[in-house]
Design an enzyme around this catalytic site. Structure first.
Site, PDB file in Angstrom:
ATOM      1  N   LYS A   1      17.291   0.288  -3.359  1.00 10.39           N
ATOM      2  CA  LYS A   1      18.565   1.010  -3.284  1.00 10.39           C
ATOM      3  C   LYS A   1      19.495   0.142  -2.431  1.00 10.39           C
ATOM      4  O   LYS A   1      19.984   0.553  -1.366  1.00 10.39           O
ATOM      5  CB  LYS A   1      18.307   2.398  -2.655  1.00 10.39           C
TER       6      LYS A   1
ATOM      7  N   ASP B   1       5.814   5.574  -4.625  1.00 15.90           N
ATOM      8  CA  ASP B   1       5.139   6.869  -4.746  1.00 15.90           C
ATOM      9  C   ASP B   1       5.767   7.661  -5.889  1.00 15.90           C
ATOM     10  O   ASP B   1       5.070   8.181  -6.772  1.00 15.90           O
ATOM     11  CB  ASP B   1       5.278   7.634  -3.423  1.00 15.90           C
TER      12      ASP B   1
ATOM     13  N   TYR C   1       6.999   6.001   5.345  1.00 14.75           N
ATOM     14  CA  TYR C   1       5.731   6.693   5.554  1.00 14.75           C
ATOM     15  C   TYR C   1       5.210   6.470   6.969  1.00 14.75           C
ATOM     16  O   TYR C   1       4.491   7.311   7.509  1.00 14.75           O
ATOM     17  CB  TYR C   1       4.668   6.191   4.561  1.00 14.75           C
TER      18      TYR C   1
ATOM     19  N   ASP D   1      17.487   4.793  -8.765  1.00 15.25           N
ATOM     20  CA  ASP D   1      17.929   5.902  -9.627  1.00 15.25           C
ATOM     21  C   ASP D   1      17.992   5.440 -11.081  1.00 15.25           C
ATOM     22  O   ASP D   1      17.560   6.146 -11.995  1.00 15.25           O
ATOM     23  CB  ASP D   1      19.278   6.485  -9.145  1.00 15.25           C
TER      24      ASP D   1
ATOM     25  N   ASP E   1       4.284   8.157 -10.114  1.00 12.99           N
ATOM     26  CA  ASP E   1       4.007   9.451 -10.755  1.00 12.99           C
ATOM     27  C   ASP E   1       4.741   9.553 -12.083  1.00 12.99           C
ATOM     28  O   ASP E   1       4.188   9.993 -13.088  1.00 12.99           O
ATOM     29  CB  ASP E   1       4.452  10.620  -9.852  1.00 12.99           C
TER      30      ASP E   1
HETATM   31  C1  IPM Z   1      -0.166   9.102  -3.601  1.00 15.08           C
HETATM   32  C2  IPM Z   1      -0.022  10.443  -2.961  1.00 15.08           C
HETATM   33  C3  IPM Z   1       0.031  10.256  -1.450  1.00 15.08           C
HETATM   34  C4  IPM Z   1       1.244   9.424  -1.118  1.00 15.08           C
HETATM   35  C5  IPM Z   1       0.029  11.544  -0.639  1.00 15.08           C
HETATM   36  C6  IPM Z   1      -1.081  12.472  -1.042  1.00 15.08           C
HETATM   37  C7  IPM Z   1       0.007  11.250   0.825  1.00 15.08           C
HETATM   38  O1  IPM Z   1       1.097  11.100  -3.428  1.00 15.08           O
HETATM   39  O2  IPM Z   1      -1.169   8.421  -3.330  1.00 15.08           O
HETATM   40  O3  IPM Z   1       0.713   8.728  -4.368  1.00 15.08           O
HETATM   41  O4  IPM Z   1       2.353   9.959  -0.986  1.00 15.08           O
HETATM   42  O5  IPM Z   1       1.089   8.213  -0.987  1.00 15.08           O
HETATM   43 MG    MG Z   2       2.085  10.092  -4.991  1.00 15.96          MG
END
Ligand code: IPM
Ligand code: MG
Length: 364
Positions: A189, A245, A142, A221, A249
């Site tokens: 990884k 990240d 990042y 993975d 999710d």
């Molecule tokens: C998160 C989001 C952010 C990230 C984006 C919006 C920059 O996906 O907080 O997980 O990738 O960190």
């Molecule tokens: Mg995210």
């Protein structure tokens, strides 16, 4: 206690859910005789509209001089075509690096009252799901060097980590697992990436300092697969910015309650940042139906991790559980019972849900 909290309502449903969070904080202040003052901060798409800058200097400065920062959500399709250098997401990255909040704690758990909204089969979720993802937040790909070749036909991004960055996030991982079920899984990884091999080396070196923590390693993975195959095996997962990240999710989605999950981003010192895991949900913005509970639970994390106010945080969390026990739901967590709940007056909107939590807090 006197505290100043920086509020960043941002975009989409942000302002609606932030209003509920503020009501809840005010109720806690009343109940415990604290004095909370608030500084309204502009950041995200709305700041691009006003200042052509997603995170104006004054916004970051105001956050830095607060005691804690509460953020709702930023971004939306309206800003999809703005230049990459001023995208709304830049506000988030600027806040994270500006505040030095390198440790992102993302819990993913199933609320027993909402177990039926978990998309996995019952036999897979035999022991429920209660995972804490500890994501490195201010390093890695990042923030590594990126660019294009002069002819624009090649592009690169760099995954780069120093030993001290790895060590401090692993420490958060080890210490968080001590407060939980004492299992720490480093996801990486390492079969491919040199940076992952350094993470493993350092984790192995630190492990003897935490004899009660069972340390394991998993390739990313495989971890993505295991999260849907057998999520109950995980307690704390510690991982890099990018892997965290993606996996956070996935983990939030398998709980079926993304509208319920808060997060905390902590640094060495200075104000920490608290925000719901979900995004700005532009499709439902302004309709008064967004679920404010992840935002409200982010206030609980703020009180717990930002101000050491455990009792106050417990009260918010217990109040939310109580409201769920009583059967109140916003549409996103209503599942198949939406019509039945509507008939019973238990399908509620953003403001009503906030009011229910507030009255619960003031009631006890
Ligand atoms: C998160 C989001 C952010 C990230 C984006 C919006 C920059 O996906 O907080 O997980 O990738 O960190
Ligand atoms: Mg995210």
């Amino acid at each position: 206690m006197k505290k100043n909290i920086a509020l960043i309502p941002g975009d989409g449903i942000g302002p609606e859910i932030m209003a509920e969070a503020k009501k809840v904080l005010d109720a806690v202040a009343r109940r415990f005789s604290h004095e909370f003052s608030y500084t309204q901060i502009i950041a995200g798409g709305c700041a691009i509209d006003q200042f052509q800058n997603p995170l104006p200097k004054k916004s970051l400065d105001d956050c830095l001089s607060s005691d804690a920062v509460l953020l709702a959500s930023v971004g939306g399709p309206k800003w999809d075509s703005v230049d990459a250098s001023i995208r709304p997401e830049k506000a988030l990255l600027g806040l994270r690096s500006g505040l030095g909040t390198y440790a992102n704690l993302r819990p993913a758990k199933i609320f027993p009252q909402l177990a039926s909204s978990c998309p996995l089969k019952n036999e897979i979720v035999k022991d429920s799901i209660d995972i804490l993802i500890v994501r490195e937040l201010t390093g890695g790909i990042y923030f590594g060097k990126r660019g294009r070749s002069p002819d624009g036909k090649e592009a690169f991004d760099t995954e780069i980590y120093s030993d001290w960055e790895i060590e401090r996030i692993l420490k958060v991982g080890f210490e968080s697992s001590l407060k939980r079920r004492k299992k720490l899984c480093l996801v990486d990884k390492a079969n491919i990436l040199e940076s992952s091999r350094l993470w493993r080396e350092i984790a192995k070196k630190m492990s003897p300092d935490y004899p009660d923590v069972e340390l394991s390693f998993m390739y990313v993975d495989n971890a993505a697969m295991q999260l849907v195959r057998n999520p109950s095996q995980f307690d704390v997962i510690v991982t890099s910015n990018m892997f965290g990240d993606i996996l956070s999710d996935e983990a939030s989605q398998i709980t079926g309650s993304i509208g319920m999950l808060p997060s905390a981003s902590l640094g060495e010192s200075g104000p920490a940042l608290f925000e719901p895991i979900h995004g700005s949900a532009p499709d439902i913005a302004g309709k008064g139906c967004a679920n404010p509970l992840a935002m409200i639970l982010s206030c609980a994390m703020l009180l717990r991790y930002g101000f050491d106010m455990d009792e106050e945080a417990d009260l918010i969390e217990n109040s939310v559980e109580k409201i769920l026990d009583e059967g109140y739901r916003t549409f996103d967590i209503a599942g198949l019972e939406a019509d039945e709940l509507r008939a019973k007056g238990k399908l509620v909107g953003t403001v009503q849900m906030g009011d229910l939590v507030v009255s619960q807090i003031l009631d006890k």
